[in-house]
Write a protein that holds these residues in place. Structure first.
Motif, PDB file in Angstrom:
ATOM      1  N   ASN A  73       1.868  73.815  18.817  1.00  0.00           N
ATOM      2  CA  ASN A  73       1.810  75.083  19.549  1.00  0.00           C
ATOM      3  C   ASN A  73       1.370  74.880  20.997  1.00  0.00           C
ATOM      4  O   ASN A  73       1.930  75.475  21.916  1.00  0.00           O
ATOM      5  CB  ASN A  73       0.879  76.071  18.845  1.00  0.00           C
ATOM      6  CG  ASN A  73       1.486  76.613  17.574  1.00  0.00           C
ATOM      7  OD1 ASN A  73       2.704  76.650  17.413  1.00  0.00           O
ATOM      8  ND2 ASN A  73       0.644  77.026  16.654  1.00  0.00           N
ATOM      9  N   ILE A  74       0.380  74.034  21.204  1.00  0.00           N
ATOM     10  CA  ILE A  74      -0.075  73.756  22.572  1.00  0.00           C
ATOM     11  C   ILE A  74       1.016  73.016  23.336  1.00  0.00           C
ATOM     12  O   ILE A  74       1.304  73.336  24.493  1.00  0.00           O
ATOM     13  CB  ILE A  74      -1.390  72.947  22.554  1.00  0.00           C
ATOM     14  CG1 ILE A  74      -2.496  73.733  21.858  1.00  0.00           C
ATOM     15  CG2 ILE A  74      -1.799  72.575  23.981  1.00  0.00           C
ATOM     16  CD1 ILE A  74      -3.730  72.918  21.532  1.00  0.00           C
ATOM     17  N   LEU A  75       1.647  72.039  22.688  1.00  0.00           N
ATOM     18  CA  LEU A  75       2.717  71.285  23.333  1.00  0.00           C
ATOM     19  C   LEU A  75       3.870  72.210  23.712  1.00  0.00           C
ATOM     20  O   LEU A  75       4.463  72.067  24.782  1.00  0.00           O
ATOM     21  CB  LEU A  75       3.193  70.156  22.417  1.00  0.00           C
ATOM     22  CG  LEU A  75       4.218  69.195  22.990  1.00  0.00           C
ATOM     23  CD1 LEU A  75       3.707  68.547  24.275  1.00  0.00           C
ATOM     24  CD2 LEU A  75       4.568  68.124  21.956  1.00  0.00           C
ATOM     25  N   ARG A  76       4.183  73.172  22.871  1.00  0.00           N
ATOM     26  CA  ARG A  76       5.233  74.147  23.201  1.00  0.00           C
ATOM     27  C   ARG A  76       4.884  74.940  24.454  1.00  0.00           C
ATOM     28  O   ARG A  76       5.751  75.235  25.280  1.00  0.00           O
ATOM     29  CB  ARG A  76       5.451  75.105  22.034  1.00  0.00           C
ATOM     30  CG  ARG A  76       6.252  74.514  20.927  1.00  0.00           C
ATOM     31  CD  ARG A  76       6.557  75.527  19.847  1.00  0.00           C
ATOM     32  NE  ARG A  76       7.291  74.864  18.796  1.00  0.00           N
ATOM     33  CZ  ARG A  76       7.085  75.063  17.509  1.00  0.00           C
ATOM     34  NH1 ARG A  76       6.143  75.912  17.112  1.00  0.00           N
ATOM     35  NH2 ARG A  76       7.795  74.422  16.611  1.00  0.00           N
ATOM     36  N   GLU A  77       3.616  75.297  24.593  1.00  0.00           N
ATOM     37  CA  GLU A  77       3.190  76.006  25.801  1.00  0.00           C
ATOM     38  C   GLU A  77       3.395  75.138  27.036  1.00  0.00           C
ATOM     39  O   GLU A  77       3.839  75.624  28.075  1.00  0.00           O
ATOM     40  CB  GLU A  77       1.713  76.400  25.693  1.00  0.00           C
ATOM     41  CG  GLU A  77       1.431  77.520  24.719  1.00  0.00           C
ATOM     42  CD  GLU A  77      -0.045  77.881  24.722  1.00  0.00           C
ATOM     43  OE1 GLU A  77      -0.548  78.281  25.797  1.00  0.00           O
ATOM     44  OE2 GLU A  77      -0.688  77.751  23.660  1.00  0.00           O
ATOM     45  N   VAL A  78       3.071  73.851  26.911  1.00  0.00           N
ATOM     46  CA  VAL A  78       3.264  72.925  28.028  1.00  0.00           C
ATOM     47  C   VAL A  78       4.751  72.816  28.363  1.00  0.00           C
ATOM     48  O   VAL A  78       5.140  72.891  29.535  1.00  0.00           O
ATOM     49  CB  VAL A  78       2.669  71.530  27.704  1.00  0.00           C
ATOM     50  CG1 VAL A  78       3.052  70.518  28.773  1.00  0.00           C
ATOM     51  CG2 VAL A  78       1.165  71.611  27.549  1.00  0.00           C
ATOM     52  N   ILE A  79       5.595  72.653  27.350  1.00  0.00           N
ATOM     53  CA  ILE A  79       7.043  72.538  27.564  1.00  0.00           C
ATOM     54  C   ILE A  79       7.582  73.789  28.237  1.00  0.00           C
ATOM     55  O   ILE A  79       8.357  73.712  29.196  1.00  0.00           O
ATOM     56  CB  ILE A  79       7.770  72.272  26.227  1.00  0.00           C
ATOM     57  CG1 ILE A  79       7.431  70.866  25.716  1.00  0.00           C
ATOM     58  CG2 ILE A  79       9.280  72.443  26.380  1.00  0.00           C
ATOM     59  CD1 ILE A  79       7.864  70.604  24.286  1.00  0.00           C
ATOM     60  N   ALA A  80       7.170  74.939  27.754  1.00  0.00           N
ATOM     61  CA  ALA A  80       7.635  76.203  28.339  1.00  0.00           C
ATOM     62  C   ALA A  80       7.203  76.327  29.798  1.00  0.00           C
ATOM     63  O   ALA A  80       7.985  76.741  30.658  1.00  0.00           O
ATOM     64  CB  ALA A  80       7.116  77.385  27.521  1.00  0.00           C
ATOM     65  N   ALA A  81       5.973  75.936  30.076  1.00  0.00           N
ATOM     66  CA  ALA A  81       5.465  76.018  31.454  1.00  0.00           C
ATOM     67  C   ALA A  81       6.239  75.089  32.377  1.00  0.00           C
ATOM     68  O   ALA A  81       6.613  75.460  33.494  1.00  0.00           O
ATOM     69  CB  ALA A  81       3.979  75.685  31.487  1.00  0.00           C
ATOM     70  N   LEU A  82       6.506  73.872  31.914  1.00  0.00           N
ATOM     71  CA  LEU A  82       7.260  72.920  32.716  1.00  0.00           C
ATOM     72  C   LEU A  82       8.691  73.424  32.956  1.00  0.00           C
ATOM     73  O   LEU A  82       9.224  73.307  34.066  1.00  0.00           O
ATOM     74  CB  LEU A  82       7.303  71.545  32.043  1.00  0.00           C
ATOM     75  CG  LEU A  82       5.972  70.796  31.972  1.00  0.00           C
ATOM     76  CD1 LEU A  82       6.120  69.543  31.133  1.00  0.00           C
ATOM     77  CD2 LEU A  82       5.462  70.462  33.366  1.00  0.00           C
ATOM     78  N   SER A  83       9.272  74.015  31.941  1.00  0.00           N
ATOM     79  CA  SER A  83      10.630  74.548  32.062  1.00  0.00           C
ATOM     80  C   SER A  83      10.675  75.683  33.089  1.00  0.00           C
ATOM     81  O   SER A  83      11.600  75.767  33.904  1.00  0.00           O
ATOM     82  CB  SER A  83      11.141  75.045  30.710  1.00  0.00           C
ATOM     83  OG  SER A  83      11.298  73.973  29.835  1.00  0.00           O
ATOM     84  N   ARG A  84       9.670  76.545  33.051  1.00  0.00           N
ATOM     85  CA  ARG A  84       9.611  77.655  34.014  1.00  0.00           C
ATOM     86  C   ARG A  84       9.450  77.142  35.446  1.00  0.00           C
ATOM     87  O   ARG A  84       9.882  77.795  36.388  1.00  0.00           O
ATOM     88  CB  ARG A  84       8.479  78.607  33.668  1.00  0.00           C
ATOM     89  CG  ARG A  84       8.787  79.524  32.498  1.00  0.00           C
ATOM     90  CD  ARG A  84       7.773  80.640  32.369  1.00  0.00           C
ATOM     91  NE  ARG A  84       6.418  80.164  32.114  1.00  0.00           N
ATOM     92  CZ  ARG A  84       5.901  79.932  30.914  1.00  0.00           C
ATOM     93  NH1 ARG A  84       6.631  80.107  29.841  1.00  0.00           N
ATOM     94  NH2 ARG A  84       4.658  79.512  30.790  1.00  0.00           N
ATOM     95  N   MET A  85       8.836  75.964  35.583  1.00  0.00           N
ATOM     96  CA  MET A  85       8.652  75.380  36.909  1.00  0.00           C
ATOM     97  C   MET A  85       9.895  74.629  37.381  1.00  0.00           C
ATOM     98  O   MET A  85       9.941  74.140  38.483  1.00  0.00           O
ATOM     99  CB  MET A  85       7.466  74.414  36.895  1.00  0.00           C
ATOM    100  CG  MET A  85       6.133  75.082  36.727  1.00  0.00           C
ATOM    101  SD  MET A  85       4.799  73.871  36.681  1.00  0.00           S
ATOM    102  CE  MET A  85       4.849  73.270  38.368  1.00  0.00           C
ATOM    103  N   GLY A  86      10.889  74.543  36.499  1.00  0.00           N
ATOM    104  CA  GLY A  86      12.107  73.842  36.869  1.00  0.00           C
ATOM    105  C   GLY A  86      12.049  72.351  36.607  1.00  0.00           C
ATOM    106  O   GLY A  86      12.860  71.596  37.135  1.00  0.00           O
ATOM    107  N   ILE A  87      11.117  71.934  35.807  1.00  0.00           N
ATOM    108  CA  ILE A  87      10.987  70.509  35.471  1.00  0.00           C
ATOM    109  C   ILE A  87      11.756  70.235  34.197  1.00  0.00           C
ATOM    110  O   ILE A  87      11.743  70.978  33.283  1.00  0.00           O
ATOM    111  CB  ILE A  87       9.497  70.105  35.315  1.00  0.00           C
ATOM    112  CG1 ILE A  87       8.825  70.222  36.671  1.00  0.00           C
ATOM    113  CG2 ILE A  87       9.348  68.725  34.732  1.00  0.00           C
ATOM    114  CD1 ILE A  87       7.338  69.961  36.671  1.00  0.00           C
TER     115      ILE A  87
END
Length: 87
Positions: A73-87
């Motif tokens: 769940n925490i890793l998903r939050e990190v992935i989502a945040a990175l995706s929103r940043m365009g990474i």
């Protein structure tokens, strides 16, 4: 999401991993991913490929799905945040 918020998520993820029953290889994989994400967020140019970091994070997510739900769940939050940043 700001770099600070992502760094806070990474700290939360690191803390969760410390309390989990993970083998040394998995801990190394997670430590490398953490370091690469920090490099991407840093002000200096890096050789780290954003797409490879995101791909590795997603692979880890898939491998952790059943055994480490809180970590996932925490890793998903990190992935989502990175995706929103365009990474």
């Amino acid at each position: 999401m700001t770099n600070t918020e992502i760094r806070n998520l990474l700290t939360k993820l690191r803390d969760e991993i410390q309390g989990s029953q993970l083998d040394d290889e998995t801990r190394t994989i997670m430590r490398d991913l953490d370091a690469d994400i920090h490099d991407l967020l840093g002000p200096e140019k890096t050789d780290v490929e954003p797409a490879s970091v995101l791909e590795r994070a997603r692979e880890i997510e898939a491998n952790f799905e059943s055994d480490h739900p809180t970590t996932v769940n925490i890793l998903r939050e990190v992935i989502a945040a990175l995706s929103r940043m365009g990474i």
